[in-house]
Design a protein around this motif. Sequence first.
Motif, PDB file in Angstrom:
ATOM      1  N   ASP A  77       9.861 -16.962  -8.952  1.00  0.00           N
ATOM      2  CA  ASP A  77       8.995 -16.976 -10.415  1.00  0.00           C
ATOM      3  C   ASP A  77       8.028 -15.954  -9.572  1.00  0.00           C
ATOM      4  OD1 ASP A  77       6.923 -17.162 -12.816  1.00  0.00           O
ATOM      5  OD2 ASP A  77       7.418 -18.688 -12.295  1.00  0.00           O
ATOM      6  N   HIS A  78       7.955 -14.745 -10.593  1.00  0.00           N
ATOM      7  CA  HIS A  78       7.739 -13.289 -10.187  1.00  0.00           C
ATOM      8  C   HIS A  78       7.008 -13.598 -10.249  1.00  0.00           C
ATOM      9  CE1 HIS A  78      10.819 -11.508  -7.528  1.00  0.00           C
ATOM     10  NE2 HIS A  78      12.102 -12.089  -8.857  1.00  0.00           N
ATOM     11  N   ARG A  79       6.315 -13.839 -11.238  1.00  0.00           N
ATOM     12  CA  ARG A  79       4.886 -14.615 -11.496  1.00  0.00           C
ATOM     13  C   ARG A  79       3.709 -15.545 -10.597  1.00  0.00           C
ATOM     14  NH1 ARG A  79       3.622 -11.647 -17.242  1.00  0.00           N
ATOM     15  NH2 ARG A  79       5.309 -10.967 -17.673  1.00  0.00           N
ATOM     16  N   ILE A  80       4.287 -15.800  -9.905  1.00  0.00           N
ATOM     17  CA  ILE A  80       3.049 -16.691  -8.836  1.00  0.00           C
ATOM     18  C   ILE A  80       3.318 -16.139  -7.444  1.00  0.00           C
ATOM     19  CG2 ILE A  80       3.011 -18.564  -8.025  1.00  0.00           C
ATOM     20  CD1 ILE A  80       4.306 -20.525  -9.711  1.00  0.00           C
ATOM     21  N   GLY A  81       1.994 -15.753  -7.148  1.00  0.00           N
ATOM     22  CA  GLY A  81       1.885 -15.029  -6.163  1.00  0.00           C
ATOM     23  C   GLY A  81       0.729 -15.395  -4.941  1.00  0.00           C
ATOM     24  N   ASN A 105      11.814  -5.979  -4.566  1.00  0.00           N
ATOM     25  CA  ASN A 105      12.300  -7.630  -4.567  1.00  0.00           C
ATOM     26  C   ASN A 105      12.167  -7.540  -6.481  1.00  0.00           C
ATOM     27  OD1 ASN A 105      14.025  -8.179  -2.141  1.00  0.00           O
ATOM     28  ND2 ASN A 105      12.596  -7.102  -1.205  1.00  0.00           N
ATOM     29  N   ASN A 106      11.379  -7.303  -6.973  1.00  0.00           N
ATOM     30  CA  ASN A 106      10.827  -8.338  -8.423  1.00  0.00           C
ATOM     31  C   ASN A 106      11.690  -7.340  -9.391  1.00  0.00           C
ATOM     32  OD1 ASN A 106       9.383  -8.087 -10.777  1.00  0.00           O
ATOM     33  ND2 ASN A 106       7.819  -8.629  -9.786  1.00  0.00           N
ATOM     34  N   PRO A 107      12.509  -7.439 -10.302  1.00  0.00           N
ATOM     35  CA  PRO A 107      13.662  -7.056 -10.976  1.00  0.00           C
ATOM     36  C   PRO A 107      12.571  -6.865 -12.111  1.00  0.00           C
ATOM     37  CG  PRO A 107      13.624  -9.280 -11.520  1.00  0.00           C
ATOM     38  CD  PRO A 107      13.045  -8.942  -9.802  1.00  0.00           C
ATOM     39  N   ARG A 108      11.566  -7.169 -12.691  1.00  0.00           N
ATOM     40  CA  ARG A 108      10.540  -7.107 -13.289  1.00  0.00           C
ATOM     41  C   ARG A 108       9.867  -5.341 -13.379  1.00  0.00           C
ATOM     42  NH1 ARG A 108       6.509  -8.887 -14.015  1.00  0.00           N
ATOM     43  NH2 ARG A 108       5.397  -9.794 -12.518  1.00  0.00           N
ATOM     44  N   ILE A 109       9.832  -4.528 -12.658  1.00  0.00           N
ATOM     45  CA  ILE A 109       8.867  -3.315 -11.627  1.00  0.00           C
ATOM     46  C   ILE A 109       9.808  -2.288 -11.805  1.00  0.00           C
ATOM     47  CG2 ILE A 109       8.110  -2.229 -10.223  1.00  0.00           C
ATOM     48  CD1 ILE A 109       6.357  -4.546  -9.480  1.00  0.00           C
ATOM     49  N   ASP A 116       4.402   4.776  -6.867  1.00  0.00           N
ATOM     50  CA  ASP A 116       2.698   4.640  -7.792  1.00  0.00           C
ATOM     51  C   ASP A 116       1.450   3.559  -7.498  1.00  0.00           C
ATOM     52  OD1 ASP A 116       3.123   7.595  -8.718  1.00  0.00           O
ATOM     53  OD2 ASP A 116       3.341   7.398 -10.944  1.00  0.00           O
ATOM     54  N   ILE A 117       2.100   2.292  -8.128  1.00  0.00           N
ATOM     55  CA  ILE A 117       1.629   1.157  -7.756  1.00  0.00           C
ATOM     56  C   ILE A 117       0.952   0.830  -6.405  1.00  0.00           C
ATOM     57  CG2 ILE A 117       2.297  -1.444  -8.054  1.00  0.00           C
ATOM     58  CD1 ILE A 117       3.779  -0.423 -10.691  1.00  0.00           C
ATOM     59  N   THR A 118       1.915   1.093  -5.493  1.00  0.00           N
ATOM     60  CA  THR A 118       2.090   0.704  -4.046  1.00  0.00           C
ATOM     61  C   THR A 118       0.141   1.730  -3.847  1.00  0.00           C
ATOM     62  OG1 THR A 118       3.938   0.273  -3.851  1.00  0.00           O
ATOM     63  CG2 THR A 118       2.586   0.624  -1.653  1.00  0.00           C
ATOM     64  N   ALA A 119       0.255   2.892  -3.997  1.00  0.00           N
ATOM     65  CA  ALA A 119      -0.660   3.418  -3.610  1.00  0.00           C
ATOM     66  C   ALA A 119      -1.889   2.840  -4.479  1.00  0.00           C
ATOM     67  CB  ALA A 119      -0.583   5.580  -4.132  1.00  0.00           C
ATOM     68  N   ASN A 120      -1.538   2.747  -5.829  1.00  0.00           N
ATOM     69  CA  ASN A 120      -2.782   2.757  -6.994  1.00  0.00           C
ATOM     70  C   ASN A 120      -3.698   1.136  -5.830  1.00  0.00           C
ATOM     71  OD1 ASN A 120      -3.957   0.420  -9.089  1.00  0.00           O
ATOM     72  ND2 ASN A 120      -4.497   2.220  -9.191  1.00  0.00           N
ATOM     73  N   VAL A 121      -2.345  -0.148  -5.927  1.00  0.00           N
ATOM     74  CA  VAL A 121      -3.058  -1.027  -4.965  1.00  0.00           C
ATOM     75  C   VAL A 121      -4.092  -0.582  -3.205  1.00  0.00           C
ATOM     76  CG1 VAL A 121      -2.169  -3.056  -5.927  1.00  0.00           C
ATOM     77  CG2 VAL A 121      -0.735  -1.874  -4.030  1.00  0.00           C
ATOM     78  N   LEU A 122      -2.844  -0.341  -2.694  1.00  0.00           N
ATOM     79  CA  LEU A 122      -4.266   0.009  -1.464  1.00  0.00           C
ATOM     80  C   LEU A 122      -4.631   1.409  -1.183  1.00  0.00           C
ATOM     81  CD1 LEU A 122      -0.542   1.380   0.582  1.00  0.00           C
ATOM     82  CD2 LEU A 122      -1.615  -0.518   0.891  1.00  0.00           C
ATOM     83  N   THR A 123      -5.425   1.732  -2.480  1.00  0.00           N
ATOM     84  CA  THR A 123      -6.967   2.391  -2.861  1.00  0.00           C
ATOM     85  C   THR A 123      -8.064   1.679  -3.178  1.00  0.00           C
ATOM     86  OG1 THR A 123      -5.444   4.710  -3.759  1.00  0.00           O
ATOM     87  CG2 THR A 123      -8.122   3.913  -3.957  1.00  0.00           C
ATOM     88  N   ARG A 124      -7.192   0.474  -3.946  1.00  0.00           N
ATOM     89  CA  ARG A 124      -8.331  -0.875  -4.024  1.00  0.00           C
ATOM     90  C   ARG A 124      -9.181  -1.374  -2.906  1.00  0.00           C
ATOM     91  NH1 ARG A 124      -6.132  -3.483 -10.036  1.00  0.00           N
ATOM     92  NH2 ARG A 124      -8.450  -4.037 -10.046  1.00  0.00           N
ATOM     93  N   CYS A 151       0.632  -9.335  -4.544  1.00  0.00           N
ATOM     94  CA  CYS A 151       0.042 -10.229  -5.077  1.00  0.00           C
ATOM     95  C   CYS A 151      -0.352  -9.745  -6.481  1.00  0.00           C
ATOM     96  CB  CYS A 151      -0.651 -11.097  -4.564  1.00  0.00           C
ATOM     97  SG  CYS A 151       0.224 -12.491  -3.591  1.00  0.00           S
ATOM     98  N   PHE A 152      -1.242  -8.730  -6.449  1.00  0.00           N
ATOM     99  CA  PHE A 152      -1.909  -8.071  -7.433  1.00  0.00           C
ATOM    100  C   PHE A 152      -0.570  -7.118  -7.469  1.00  0.00           C
ATOM    101  CE2 PHE A 152      -5.750 -10.355  -6.360  1.00  0.00           C
ATOM    102  CZ  PHE A 152      -6.009 -10.546  -6.987  1.00  0.00           C
ATOM    103  N   ALA A 153      -0.397  -6.092  -6.673  1.00  0.00           N
ATOM    104  CA  ALA A 153       0.957  -5.075  -6.943  1.00  0.00           C
ATOM    105  C   ALA A 153       1.916  -5.550  -7.967  1.00  0.00           C
ATOM    106  CB  ALA A 153       0.842  -4.312  -6.358  1.00  0.00           C
ATOM    107  N   ASN A 154       2.361  -7.148  -7.664  1.00  0.00           N
ATOM    108  CA  ASN A 154       3.366  -7.811  -7.963  1.00  0.00           C
ATOM    109  C   ASN A 154       3.028  -8.205  -9.407  1.00  0.00           C
ATOM    110  OD1 ASN A 154       6.522  -8.560  -7.285  1.00  0.00           O
ATOM    111  ND2 ASN A 154       5.869 -10.468  -7.403  1.00  0.00           N
TER     112      ASN A 154
END
Length: 255
Positions: A77-81, A105-109, A116-124, A151-154
């Motif tokens: 379940d990729h919606r639980i971090g 390792n998340n097939p939904r992404i 881009d997602i990684t850069a965004n969350v590291l900035t946040r 977890c939030f990026a996922n």
Amino acid sequence: MNDHIVVKDLSKVFNDRGKLTTAFDNISLTIPRGQFCAIIGPSGCGKTSLLRVLAGLEEHSAGSKNIATTRQESGKDHRIGMVFQEPDLFAWMSLRRNVEFFLENNPRIEKKDIADITANVLTRVGLEDFADFLPGKVSGGMQQRVSIARCFANDADLLLMDEPFVFLDYQSRMRLHQVLLDIWTESEKTVIFVTHDIEEAVFLADRVVRMSSHPGQIVEDHVLDFERPRSLSDLRKDSRYVDLLDHLTKTIVNS
């Protein structure tokens, strides 16, 4: 808010070579979507075991649990971090790669979105200038920021946190409290936060649930109405806040 988690009469019994130990017993709890719920209680009352059952890392022994609108792919379940007490990062990967590998390792992404997602969350979480550092080259607080960011990026709907700041110094804890609250406020995720620090629980949460000593059962459930955003210095001047801390401290010490 609709219900996100519904737990009814949930129990967990461990069997160690024929010796049965009940971690928690007869837990019933409903948590609305988007709520920040803190769970406190004495050591050994089953708080971590409860989180692990909710995360699917342990099977419960009796009762039922329902986590609404989760979706499973490839048996996970990729919606639980989950954020543990220690950051659990790969020491040979940069902070950036630790996040990217998690997302890969998340097939939904989609692969094209990972950078881009990684850069965004590291900035946040304030780590954009440290993205290429190895975990061993940054502080424990920075490492824990990566765990939260992953977890939030996922795109986890539900974030389970097991004493994530317990090993940090006071200043790092205060900084990460604000990081967590800022991201949670923007994302409207559901958070279940286990801690031994009563003031941390009351400061962060919408609701504080107290468990009894072993075997753990829910004995108190407080919905908090302190306004957000919160200032710890202001809260400490609020008699309701002081009285609640005093009450919870006395009940846990005497339990």
